[in-house]
Motif scaffolding. Structure first.
Motif, PDB file in Angstrom:
ATOM      1  N   GLY A  26       7.101 -84.280  65.131  1.00 41.96           N
ATOM      2  CA  GLY A  26       7.184 -85.657  65.605  1.00 41.96           C
ATOM      3  C   GLY A  26       8.345 -86.407  64.984  1.00 41.96           C
ATOM      4  N   LEU A  27       8.581 -86.189  63.689  1.00 42.36           N
ATOM      5  CA  LEU A  27       9.694 -86.842  63.003  1.00 42.36           C
ATOM      6  C   LEU A  27      11.023 -86.434  63.631  1.00 42.36           C
ATOM      7  CD1 LEU A  27      10.596 -88.592  60.544  1.00 42.36           C
ATOM      8  CD2 LEU A  27      10.711 -86.466  59.241  1.00 42.36           C
ATOM      9  N   ALA A  28      11.192 -85.146  63.880  1.00 48.06           N
ATOM     10  CA  ALA A  28      12.430 -84.671  64.504  1.00 48.06           C
ATOM     11  C   ALA A  28      12.594 -85.243  65.909  1.00 48.06           C
ATOM     12  CB  ALA A  28      12.430 -83.139  64.544  1.00 48.06           C
ATOM     13  N   ALA A  29      11.473 -85.339  66.645  1.00 53.29           N
ATOM     14  CA  ALA A  29      11.543 -85.876  68.005  1.00 53.29           C
ATOM     15  C   ALA A  29      11.886 -87.364  68.012  1.00 53.29           C
ATOM     16  CB  ALA A  29      10.215 -85.635  68.723  1.00 53.29           C
ATOM     17  N   VAL A  30      11.359 -88.113  67.036  1.00 48.38           N
ATOM     18  CA  VAL A  30      11.723 -89.531  66.920  1.00 48.38           C
ATOM     19  C   VAL A  30      13.225 -89.654  66.699  1.00 48.38           C
ATOM     20  CG1 VAL A  30      11.499 -91.606  65.509  1.00 48.38           C
ATOM     21  CG2 VAL A  30       9.462 -90.311  66.121  1.00 48.38           C
ATOM     22  N   LEU A  31      13.766 -88.843  65.798  1.00 47.03           N
ATOM     23  CA  LEU A  31      15.214 -88.865  65.556  1.00 47.03           C
ATOM     24  C   LEU A  31      15.978 -88.501  66.827  1.00 47.03           C
ATOM     25  CD1 LEU A  31      15.284 -87.102  62.062  1.00 47.03           C
ATOM     26  CD2 LEU A  31      15.917 -89.476  62.514  1.00 47.03           C
ATOM     27  N   GLY A  32      15.490 -87.490  67.542  1.00 43.97           N
ATOM     28  CA  GLY A  32      16.163 -87.087  68.775  1.00 43.97           C
ATOM     29  C   GLY A  32      16.105 -88.150  69.849  1.00 43.97           C
TER      30      GLY A  32
END
Length: 434
Positions: A296-302
């Motif tokens: 989820g953290l990576a997707a928020v950044l993306g």
């Protein structure tokens, strides 16, 4: 001249706030709030049904616990109403101090409160009171830093800056889940239910204290007060704000409906389903949540990069369509054993990160500057209430009565509402530009 262009010229005229300092303050504030949220959410499944509702069946105990969980979302708009007046009369610093002091006291109060075996029904009343106090405090914790950060963002990087406040959710989930895994695996069941579950609430209180000083260090300085004044980020009367921006607030509340419903249906509801309906290890599932929170953290950044390239509204629209598909696929995965649960969480948190990363401020740019500060707070309150406040309760009730597929239909209804709100928002924007 467009509203965004006027803001850009204002920022150049008056100077930019320190964006890194703003970003740090926003992330600290949001992380502390979401840590509180997830500590209570996990306890609503693993603790409160057994220590506060021991007279009920396991299912009914969790349903009662989720009903109490919802009280904070009902109270939150009233907190905004109360603390807006405090802000107008005494200033942002006093408002934030009182709100976070109330939040800390309510959180610590849960750690100290008696359980049902000691106080009977009074324990439930106390828990409800603490949860309502948390909701009131969260309504007052709105500090305007996220809006100020967005106004200082370069025009071509608005999507990137919009996602920064949302990083607090996966961070809060990671820390809260890890703490509960440590306690559940390190203590006997009796010790955990007697005193171990109280420890995360003490930690939440300590984090609130740190967050309070970190945020006060920013909002009460002369530099940032000047920035708030320059951008007209000042509290307005709630009645006046609703009269002027009511339609935009309503659209803004329904735009992220799918996202906020998904938020609870991949973080809170699956834990309750695994706990009640399977023999899978609860610490094992919490470990999955820890790992997928990083997804989820990576997707928020993306989401920031995607929004800047393709547009925020387009990204949210595609995500709403994807959530509609996930609403039909997710129940099948969640009912397919541990491998299905893992895939459900990976897909769910990946999709959640992309949509949640851009869910704040989807229509905030349409607010008049005089009302943006209060209108943004009201929009956030209503979005959480409508989209997420009752989601775990309704999803578990539907799933227990009609099967997991019914919880998927509930999420599908939220996706449809978001799609309609996004289309309506675009049409109103086009009409305003004509």
């Amino acid at each position: 001249m467009s509203y965004e262009s006027s803001l850009a010229e204002e920022a150049e005229e008056h100077g930019h706030a320190s964006v890194p300092e703003l970003a740090v303050g926003v992330v600290i504030g949001r992380s502390s709030e979401f840590f509180d949220f997830f500590v209570y959410a996990i306890a609503s499944v693993l603790v409160f049904p057994r220590v506060m509702f021991p007279f009920a069946s396991p299912l009914d105990g969790v349903l009662l616990s989720f009903a109490v969980f919802s009280l904070a979302f009902v109270a939150r708009p009233f907190g905004t109403l109360i603390f807006t007046e405090i802000d107008r009369r005494f200033g942002r610093g006093i408002k934030l101090t009182v709100a976070l002091f109330l939040l800390g006291c309510a959180t610590a109060g849960i750690a100290f409160m008696p359980d049902y075996s000691v106080a009977g029904g009074y324990a439930i009343v106390i828990l409800c009171g603490m949860r309502i106090a948390q909701g009131l405090a969260l309504g007052g914790a709105w500090d305007g830093l996220a809006s100020l950060l967005a106004m200082n963002a370069p025009r071509e990087e608005r999507g990137w800056y919009a996602m920064i406040p949302q990083l607090g959710a996966p961070v809060g989930l990671f820390v809260a889940s890890a703490l509960f895994v440590y306690l559940v695996t390190g203590l006997s069941e009796a010790d955990f239910l007697e005193w171990g579950w109280r420890y995360p609430f003490f930690v939440a209180f300590a984090i609130n204290v740190v967050a309070l000083f970190a945020r006060l260090r920013i909002v009460v300085t002369e530099e940032y007060e000047e920035q708030f004044r320059n951008h007209e980020l000042r509290p307005s009367s709630v009645r006046e704000t609703v009269a002027a921006e009511g339609s935009n607030i309503l659209i803004g509340a329904f735009t992220p409906l799918a996202t906020f419903a998904l938020f609870h249906l991949v973080s809170v509801f699956p834990l309750s389903w695994v706990y009640l309906s399977t023999n899978d290890s609860v610490p094992g599932f919490l470990a999955i949540e820890i790992g997928t929170s990083l997804v989820g953290l990576a997707a928020v950044l993306g989401s920031g990069a995607l929004a800047d390239r393709f547009g925020r509204r387009r990204l949210l629209f595609v995500c709403a369509l994807a959530i509609a598909v996930f609403a039909l696929l997710g129940p099948v995965l969640l009912d397919a054993g541990q491998s299905g649960e893992f895939l459900f969480m990976v897909l769910g948190f990946g999709l959640l990160g992309l949509s949640f990363g851009q869910s704040s401020g989807a229509v905030a740019s349409r607010f008049d500057r005089r009302y943006r500060y209060t209108a943004s707070a009201l929009t956030s309150d209503l979005a959480w209430l409508v989209g997420a406040g009752f989601a775990p309760l309704v999803a578990l009730l539907l799933a227990s009565q009609f099967g997991l597929f019914a919880s998927g239909l509930y999420l599908l209804s939220g996706a449809i509402c978001s799609i309609v709100a996004l289309i309506l928002s675009q049409r109103l924007e086009i009409r305003d530009e004509e």
